[in-house]
Design a protein around this motif. Structure first.
Motif, mmCIF file in Angstrom:
data_model
loop_
_atom_site.group_PDB
_atom_site.id
_atom_site.type_symbol
_atom_site.label_atom_id
_atom_site.label_comp_id
_atom_site.label_asym_id
_atom_site.label_seq_id
_atom_site.Cartn_x
_atom_site.Cartn_y
_atom_site.Cartn_z
ATOM 1 N N ASN A 1 0.879 -1.149 0.000
ATOM 2 C CA ASN A 1 0.000 0.000 0.000
ATOM 3 C C ASN A 1 0.929 1.214 0.000
ATOM 4 N N GLU B 1 1.563 5.447 -0.377
ATOM 5 C CA GLU B 1 0.954 6.767 -0.225
ATOM 6 C C GLU B 1 0.642 7.360 -1.592
ATOM 7 N N LYS B 2 -0.580 7.837 -1.750
ATOM 8 C CA LYS B 2 -1.019 8.422 -3.026
ATOM 9 C C LYS B 2 -0.743 9.914 -3.092
ATOM 10 N N SER C 1 -2.950 14.223 1.147
ATOM 11 C CA SER C 1 -4.267 14.423 1.759
ATOM 12 C C SER C 1 -4.513 13.324 2.784
ATOM 13 N N SER C 2 -5.473 13.530 3.653
ATOM 14 C CA SER C 2 -5.753 12.522 4.682
ATOM 15 C C SER C 2 -6.171 11.192 4.063
ATOM 16 N N LYS C 3 -6.843 11.225 2.921
ATOM 17 C CA LYS C 3 -7.240 9.986 2.251
ATOM 18 C C LYS C 3 -6.069 9.311 1.547
ATOM 19 N N GLY C 4 -5.067 10.076 1.161
ATOM 20 C CA GLY C 4 -3.932 9.524 0.423
ATOM 21 C C GLY C 4 -2.825 8.975 1.292
ATOM 22 N N LYS C 5 -2.833 9.352 2.579
ATOM 23 C CA LYS C 5 -1.783 8.917 3.500
ATOM 24 C C LYS C 5 -2.062 7.526 4.045
ATOM 25 N N ASP D 1 -2.005 5.355 7.292
ATOM 26 C CA ASP D 1 -2.042 5.397 8.754
ATOM 27 C C ASP D 1 -1.649 4.031 9.308
ATOM 28 N N TYR E 1 2.197 7.990 10.102
ATOM 29 C CA TYR E 1 2.085 7.804 8.664
ATOM 30 C C TYR E 1 3.318 7.107 8.119
#
Length: 168
Positions: A57, A59-60, A63-67, A69, A85
């Motif tokens: 996986n 990082e895209k 943004s919070s959706k792209g990071k 966690d 992150y």
């Protein structure tokens, strides 16, 4: 030129770690810090297709959706109270990848990466990719010396099975 060292040096590179190393070698000419001045996000983007094939996986974006966690502390009902992150993580959650450019040694970001990976739930290995050349000095060598000292002195024991340092 991609160069690497696995720590502790008494253990060789295991297959899943070698696969990631080969991903970096596949884009070696594109990310070489002697011939290009890519940011860490650009290096991660170059290696991303190979990591995705390895079922990482990645990082895209920022943004919070792209990071990505990764849990550190759990609270009531198994909710995540604290997380850090990662730039990439294996599908089984055991290998974390951090790609650094200018901040690797300038701001001691590599130390933060080691600390955070050590705190992440179920993470066993950290792969730390840094520039060979940055502002006239060798980040790979600086971090290599630090890790070598840490492992040989045996004064600090990390919960990680190992750290792969990659210089690009």
């Amino acid at each position: 030129m991609v160069r690497f060292q696995f720590f502790p040096r008494s253990i060789g590179v295991v297959k899943p770690i070698e696969d990631v190393l080969n991903a970096f070698k596949n884009v070696e000419s594109e990310i070489d810090s002697k011939t290009s001045n890519k940011k860490s996000d650009d290096v991660l983007a170059a290696v991303e297709p190979y990591l995705t094939k390895l079922k990482y996986n990645v990082e895209k974006d920022k943004s919070s959706k792209g990071k990505i966690d990764v849990p550190v502390l759990f609270g009531n009902n198994n909710t995540i109270d604290k997380s850090f992150y990662a730039d990439a993580i294996s599908c089984d959650g055991k290998i974390v990848i951090e790609v650094e450019a200018g901040r690797a040694t300038e701001n001691n970001q590599f130390l933060k990466d080691i600390f955070e990976a050590s705190m992440m739930f179920e993470v066993e290995y950290l792969i730390l990719a840094v520039r060979n050349i940055y502002r006239g000095h060798d980040d790979f060598e600086r971090i290599y010396t630090f890790l070598e000292t840490m492992y040989i002195s045996n004064r600090i024991k990390l919960p990680l099975k190992g750290i792969l340092l990659i210089g690009y």
